[in-house]
Design a protein around this motif. Structure first.
Motif, short mmCIF file in Angstrom:
data_model
loop_
_atom_site.label_atom_id
_atom_site.label_comp_id
_atom_site.label_asym_id
_atom_site.label_seq_id
_atom_site.Cartn_x
_atom_site.Cartn_y
_atom_site.Cartn_z
N MET A 1 0.82 -1.21 0.00
CA MET A 1 0.00 0.00 0.00
C MET A 1 0.85 1.26 0.00
O MET A 1 0.50 2.25 -0.64
N THR A 2 1.95 1.26 0.73
CA THR A 2 2.77 2.47 0.79
C THR A 2 3.49 2.71 -0.53
O THR A 2 3.88 3.85 -0.81
N LEU A 3 3.63 1.69 -1.35
CA LEU A 3 4.28 1.85 -2.64
C LEU A 3 3.44 2.73 -3.57
O LEU A 3 3.99 3.41 -4.42
N THR A 4 2.14 2.74 -3.40
CA THR A 4 1.30 3.62 -4.23
C THR A 4 1.16 5.00 -3.60
O THR A 4 1.07 5.99 -4.31
N PHE A 5 1.12 5.07 -2.29
CA PHE A 5 0.82 6.33 -1.61
C PHE A 5 2.00 7.28 -1.60
O PHE A 5 1.85 8.46 -1.95
N VAL A 6 3.15 6.82 -1.22
CA VAL A 6 4.31 7.70 -1.03
C VAL A 6 4.77 8.35 -2.33
O VAL A 6 4.96 9.57 -2.37
N PRO A 7 4.95 7.61 -3.43
CA PRO A 7 5.37 8.29 -4.67
C PRO A 7 4.32 9.28 -5.19
O PRO A 7 4.66 10.33 -5.73
N LYS A 8 3.04 8.93 -5.01
CA LYS A 8 1.98 9.82 -5.48
C LYS A 8 2.00 11.13 -4.70
O LYS A 8 1.89 12.21 -5.29
N VAL A 9 2.15 11.05 -3.40
CA VAL A 9 2.20 12.26 -2.58
C VAL A 9 3.46 13.06 -2.90
O VAL A 9 3.41 14.29 -3.00
N GLY A 10 4.58 12.38 -3.08
CA GLY A 10 5.81 13.08 -3.43
C GLY A 10 5.71 13.79 -4.77
O GLY A 10 6.15 14.95 -4.90
N ALA A 11 5.13 13.14 -5.75
CA ALA A 11 4.96 13.77 -7.06
C ALA A 11 4.01 14.96 -6.99
O ALA A 11 4.25 16.00 -7.61
N MET A 12 2.94 14.81 -6.22
CA MET A 12 2.00 15.92 -6.09
C MET A 12 2.62 17.10 -5.36
O MET A 12 2.38 18.26 -5.73
N LEU A 13 3.43 16.84 -4.35
CA LEU A 13 4.11 17.94 -3.66
C LEU A 13 5.10 18.64 -4.59
O LEU A 13 5.21 19.87 -4.56
N ALA A 14 5.80 17.88 -5.41
CA ALA A 14 6.75 18.49 -6.35
C ALA A 14 6.02 19.37 -7.37
O ALA A 14 6.45 20.48 -7.66
N VAL A 15 4.91 18.87 -7.90
CA VAL A 15 4.14 19.66 -8.86
C VAL A 15 3.52 20.88 -8.19
O VAL A 15 3.48 21.96 -8.78
N PHE A 16 3.08 20.74 -6.96
CA PHE A 16 2.54 21.88 -6.23
C PHE A 16 3.59 22.95 -6.04
O PHE A 16 3.34 24.14 -6.23
N TRP A 17 4.80 22.53 -5.69
CA TRP A 17 5.89 23.48 -5.49
C TRP A 17 6.24 24.20 -6.79
O TRP A 17 6.48 25.40 -6.80
N VAL A 18 6.26 23.46 -7.90
CA VAL A 18 6.61 24.05 -9.18
C VAL A 18 5.50 24.98 -9.68
O VAL A 18 5.77 26.05 -10.23
N SER A 19 4.25 24.60 -9.51
CA SER A 19 3.13 25.38 -10.07
C SER A 19 2.51 26.35 -9.07
O SER A 19 1.46 26.93 -9.36
N MET A 20 3.13 26.54 -7.91
CA MET A 20 2.57 27.44 -6.91
C MET A 20 2.45 28.88 -7.42
O MET A 20 1.47 29.56 -7.14
N SER A 21 3.43 29.36 -8.17
CA SER A 21 3.36 30.73 -8.68
C SER A 21 2.22 30.87 -9.69
O SER A 21 1.51 31.88 -9.70
N PHE A 22 2.03 29.86 -10.55
CA PHE A 22 0.92 29.89 -11.50
C PHE A 22 -0.42 29.94 -10.76
O PHE A 22 -1.32 30.71 -11.13
N MET A 23 -0.55 29.12 -9.72
CA MET A 23 -1.80 29.10 -8.96
C MET A 23 -2.07 30.44 -8.29
O MET A 23 -3.19 30.96 -8.35
N SER A 24 -1.04 31.01 -7.69
CA SER A 24 -1.20 32.30 -7.00
C SER A 24 -1.55 33.41 -7.99
O SER A 24 -2.45 34.21 -7.73
N GLU A 25 -0.84 33.47 -9.11
CA GLU A 25 -1.12 34.49 -10.11
C GLU A 25 -2.53 34.36 -10.67
O GLU A 25 -3.21 35.37 -10.88
N THR A 26 -2.97 33.14 -10.89
CA THR A 26 -4.31 32.92 -11.42
C THR A 26 -5.38 33.37 -10.43
O THR A 26 -6.34 34.05 -10.81
N LEU A 27 -5.21 33.01 -9.17
CA LEU A 27 -6.19 33.41 -8.16
C LEU A 27 -6.20 34.91 -7.94
O LEU A 27 -7.27 35.52 -7.81
N VAL A 28 -5.02 35.53 -7.90
CA VAL A 28 -4.95 36.98 -7.69
C VAL A 28 -5.58 37.71 -8.88
O VAL A 28 -6.30 38.69 -8.70
N ALA A 29 -5.31 37.24 -10.10
CA ALA A 29 -5.89 37.87 -11.28
C ALA A 29 -7.41 37.74 -11.28
O ALA A 29 -8.12 38.71 -11.61
N PHE A 30 -7.91 36.58 -10.92
CA PHE A 30 -9.36 36.39 -10.86
C PHE A 30 -9.98 37.30 -9.80
O PHE A 30 -11.01 37.93 -10.05
#
Length: 88
Positions: A47-76
């Motif tokens: 079970m941890t083989l599916t959970f840990v990589p998925k959470v790690g990948a999502m955290l990495a994408v969140f960190w990379v796309s955080m500026s896009f998310m912030s700019e989009t919300l502020v613009a809206f």
């Protein structure tokens, strides 16, 4: 506020939510499919083989796309919500 303005703002807000969530959801989907295929090929059902990589990948994408998310919300907020509040 007229109903048309309310529903248009709601539609825009929901579309912004989809745009913000799409990168993390896409990475979670791809990671889950890849890990699932690896588990099927190797017959390792951990079970941890599916959970840990998925959470790690999502955290990495969140960190990379955080500026896009912030700019989009502020613009809206600045272009869509503040004029509605200021206009009455």
């Amino acid at each position: 506020m007229e109903q048309a303005v309310f529903f248009d703002t709601l539609r825009q807000g929901l579309w912004i939510a989809v745009l913000i969530a799409a990168p993390m959801l896409a990475v979670a989907l791809v990671t889950g499919v890849v890990i699932g295929l690896l588990q099927a090929l190797t017959s390792v059902q951990e079970m941890t083989l599916t959970f840990v990589p998925k959470v790690g990948a999502m955290l990495a994408v969140f960190w990379v796309s955080m500026s896009f998310m912030s700019e989009t919300l502020v613009a809206f907020f600045a272009d869509g919500i503040v004029p509605l509040i200021a206009g009455g």
